[in-house]
Each structure stands twice: as C-alpha cells, then as structure tokens.
Design a protein around this motif. Structure first.
Motif, mmCIF file in Angstrom:
data_model
loop_
_atom_site.group_PDB
_atom_site.id
_atom_site.type_symbol
_atom_site.label_atom_id
_atom_site.label_comp_id
_atom_site.label_asym_id
_atom_site.label_seq_id
_atom_site.Cartn_x
_atom_site.Cartn_y
_atom_site.Cartn_z
ATOM 1 N N CYS A 46 0.985 -1.086 -0.092
ATOM 2 C CA CYS A 46 0.084 0.161 -0.090
ATOM 3 C C CYS A 46 0.867 1.290 -0.080
ATOM 4 O O CYS A 46 2.073 1.233 0.492
ATOM 5 C CB CYS A 46 -0.772 0.015 1.235
ATOM 6 N N THR A 48 0.726 3.657 1.778
ATOM 7 C CA THR A 48 0.786 3.957 3.232
ATOM 8 C C THR A 48 2.222 3.262 3.497
ATOM 9 O O THR A 48 2.901 3.941 4.449
ATOM 10 C CB THR A 48 -0.413 3.386 4.146
ATOM 11 N N HIS A 69 0.835 -4.180 6.049
ATOM 12 C CA HIS A 69 -0.577 -4.200 6.649
ATOM 13 C C HIS A 69 -1.748 -4.793 5.631
ATOM 14 O O HIS A 69 -2.769 -4.400 6.019
ATOM 15 C CB HIS A 69 -1.017 -2.826 7.118
ATOM 16 N N CYS A 156 -6.332 -3.777 2.882
ATOM 17 C CA CYS A 156 -6.539 -2.590 3.433
ATOM 18 C C CYS A 156 -7.193 -1.770 2.254
ATOM 19 O O CYS A 156 -8.290 -0.793 2.380
ATOM 20 C CB CYS A 156 -5.027 -1.871 3.573
HETATM 21 ZN ZN ZN Z 1 -2.980 0.722 3.298
#
Ligand code: ZN
Ligand code: NAD
Ligand code: ZN
Length: 352
Positions: A46, A48, A69, A156
C-alpha cells in the motif's frame, strides 16, 4: 496439523527514514495471550507503507520497523485467551492490528478512532515478514475458498474504499469520481463502486491506467496530465453537467484535493482518503455553503466493514488486477510506486 515454527524468518526491515528497506533474517516473535501468530503468505504493498518508509506523517512510528498491513496467511499459534479462531484458519492482518475494545469508539464500531489502537507496519511490526502477530479480535477472517494472494489487497485497499463509498452516502444510479483511479485503492474502488450500482468517473494519468480503469467498469476516464481543465471535464462527464454526487480522493498529491471541492455537485460529498505529506484541504466557503457540500475524511474500516468487503470478493464482484513478486523485491516496488508507475496493486510473496 502442527506447523513447525522456525526461530528465524525473512523480513523487510526499515532501519532509517527514507529507506531503502533491508531484506534480512530476524527472530520470529511469540503471540501474547490475546494474540495470534499468522504465517503470512502474501502481503499487498500500500502507498501507506511508502509513507511509513519516508516518515511522511505527523504520527510517531516504530524504528526499526517491519512494514506491511495487507497480510494474508494461516494462523499457526495463538495465545491462551483466544477462543474464536483456530490454528489452521486463514486470517488477514490489516492496518488496525488491535484496539482497546472498551472505549467509546470501540463500543460503537468506530475502532479505527480508538486512542489505543495499534497500527500494523507502523506502530507494531507488520506483514513484510513470514510470521506476524495481531490481536485475535482484529484479524480478518478469510474463508478457505478465497485465494490468499488476491485477498491481500482487500485487507487495506478494499476495506478502505468500501468504507469510503458507504460514508459518501451515494446511492445506486448516482455518480462517483474516483481520483487516483489507476492506483491500488482506486482500481479496487472502481469495482466496489460498480458493484454498489454507482457510475464511475476515473481520474488518473497514462494510457495503461486509462485502459485498466475502463476495463474495471468506469463510464469515463479523465487524464489529469492531459486535461487543460480538470474541473470542467469532470463536470462535463456527468449527465446533467452538475458534477458527481460523490468524490473519492485516493490520490497521493495535494492538488486534486482542492480541485475536487470545485467540481463536486451541490449536496455532494467529498471523501478524503489519500494522505499526501503535509497537504491541506482547501474549499471556497461560498460555494461549499451555498451548495450544501459535505467534506469529510474516511479512515480504513471496522471489523464489520472488513467482513463485508471480503464477502464482496468471495461473491465474485471484485477482481482488480494485481502482480505478485518476491518479498525480496520490495525496494523495486517502492521505486515504481514513487514514480506513479503502478497500475493496480503489487503483492509480495513472502517465500521468495
Ligand atoms: Zn494501506
Ligand atoms: P497508489 O500509489 O497505488 O495510487 C495513487 C494514484 O494516485 C496513482 O495512480 C497516481 O497516478 C494517482 N495520482 C497522483 N496524482 C493525481 C492527481 N493529481 N489526480 C488524480 N490521480 C492522481 O497509492 P494507494 O496505495 O492507492 O494509496 C493512495 C493513498 O491512500 C495513499 O496516500 C495512502 O496512504 C492512502 N490510504 C489511506 C487510507 C485511509 O484509511 N484513509 C487507507 C489506505 C491508504
Ligand atoms: Zn478503543
């Protein structure tokens, strides 16, 4: 039945802000009383995770850190208090690794807002390792007929865009603009939106992303780098020219956050999801007030959003493209992501 848990395992470790990540062997940890140990098979990458490498946010993180994640795998050990998941079950470790389950937010299904929430691949070690830990209450329950590589991005990206679309209150038949439609969250958002009966305007750049977004069911695509007036083009892509009922902002730059407040339809809702470093949301007060526009943020999803998002996948409604590479290649994935070159999602195979 019994899985031999090794003492050491391969992991990708962030040693310093800015990276690169270091592929090396680290010890396998033991789960606490209310935790499970998951043998991670696949983990989605991701944006992130890249923000975490670069220290983009005003939120403290662990260092050294194992990122990741969107981890899908098999439960191989559990603490003595864990009763409702079993060794051998398929499970997902998502951004919310755990929460207190007792505060106001946890009690009302807003656990991402819990002040004691722990975040995978940020505040605690995440899923770019072969064995990762999470609170049993928070691991995603993954049905066994669902492939672990394909479900990883749902843990996610899927949960987040599904929640964001619900938060927008857009109804079947209405139009949603997905800003960043060619990326990981965006590509999956196109499919959830379509499955929820919405018309999609995709906004991103490049021929590869344009073709993918159309294939995923978007009615139209606007290339923000080629358009001379994004605001006008988005409004023109709606039937009556008044703009989309909802905007899902999953882009990684600040500029489209400002543009979206301009083309959002009166009574429409703007959902901010992307988290560009140091960015601000800015909207003209007059048009926001006189147009009765709603601007709000949306942050991952709760446990119920998680099981619903997985069920959309299980029912065959979601099949956004993803590419699998070895976990040892993670630095290359980050480079491509930084350059905006990834159409859809990359998933790493933790065995390579
Ligand atoms: Zn994420
Ligand atoms: P990604 O890199 O896969 O996709 C981002 C996309 O945005 C790219 O396709 C890029 O071309 C596009 N983009 C860049 N500038 C644009 C512009 N001006 N207009 C339209 N599109 C533009 O990233 P991702 O993994 O999909 O993550 C997106 C963002 O969402 C990140 O900031 C991430 O941290 C954030 N995120 C937030 C939550 C949450 O709960 N709110 C959850 C997951 C991810
Ligand atoms: Zn709480």
């Amino acid at each position: 039945m019994s899985h031999q848990i090794p003492e050491k395992q391969w992991a990708q470790v962030i040693e310093k802000t800015g990276g690169p990540v270091d592929y090396k062997q680290i010890p396998v940890q033991k789960p606490g009383p209310d935790e499970v140990l998951v043998n991670i098979k696949y983990s989605g990458v991701c944006h992130t995770d890249l923000h975490a490498v670069n220290g983009d946010w005003p939120l403290e993180r662990k260092l050294p850190l194992v990122g990741g994640h969107e981890g899908a795998g098999v439960i191989v050990a559990k603490g003595e208090l864990v009763q409702d998941v079993e060794i051998g079950d398929h499970a997902g470790i998502k951004w919310l690794n755990g929460s207190c389950l007792a505060c106001d937010f946890c009690q009302t299904g807003d656990e991402p807002l819990c002040g004691k929430a722990t975040l995978s691949g940020y505040a605690v070690d995440g899923t770019f390792q072969q064995y990762a830990i999470a609170k049993a209450a928070h691991v995603a329950r993954i049905p066994k007929d669902v492939p672990l590589d394909a479900i990883a991005p749902i843990l996610c990206a899927g949960i987040t865009v599904y929640k964001g679309l619900k938060e927008s209150n857009a109804r079947p038949g209405q139009t949603v603009a997905i800003v960043g439609a060619g990326g990981g969250l965006g590509s999956i958002a196109c499919q959830y939106a379509k499955a929820m009966g919405l018309q999609v305007i995709g906004i991103d750049t490049g021929d590869e992303k344009a073709a993918m977004v159309k294939k995923l069911g978007a009615e139209s695509f606007i290339d923000f780098a080629k358009s001379s007036n994004v605001v006008k083009d988005v409004q023109a892509a709606t039937e009556d020219g008044l703009g989309p009922h909802a905007v899902l902002l999953v882009a990684v730059n600040e500029k489209p956050f400002q543009q979206a407040t301009e083309y959002l339809r009166p009574r429409g809702t703007l959902i901010a999801i992307g988290l560009p470093a140091g960015a601000y949301l800015r909207a003209p007060v007059f048009e926001t007030v006189a147009g009765m526009k709603t601007i709000k943020g949306s942050y991952v999803g709760n446990r119920k959003d998680t099981s619903e998002a997985i069920d959309f996948y299980r029912r065959g409604l979601i099949n956004a493209p993803f590419k699998v590479v070895g976990m040892s290649e993670l630095n290359k994935v980050y480079e491509m992501m930084h350059e905006g070159k990834i159409a859809g999602r990359y998933v790493v195979d933790t065995s390579k």
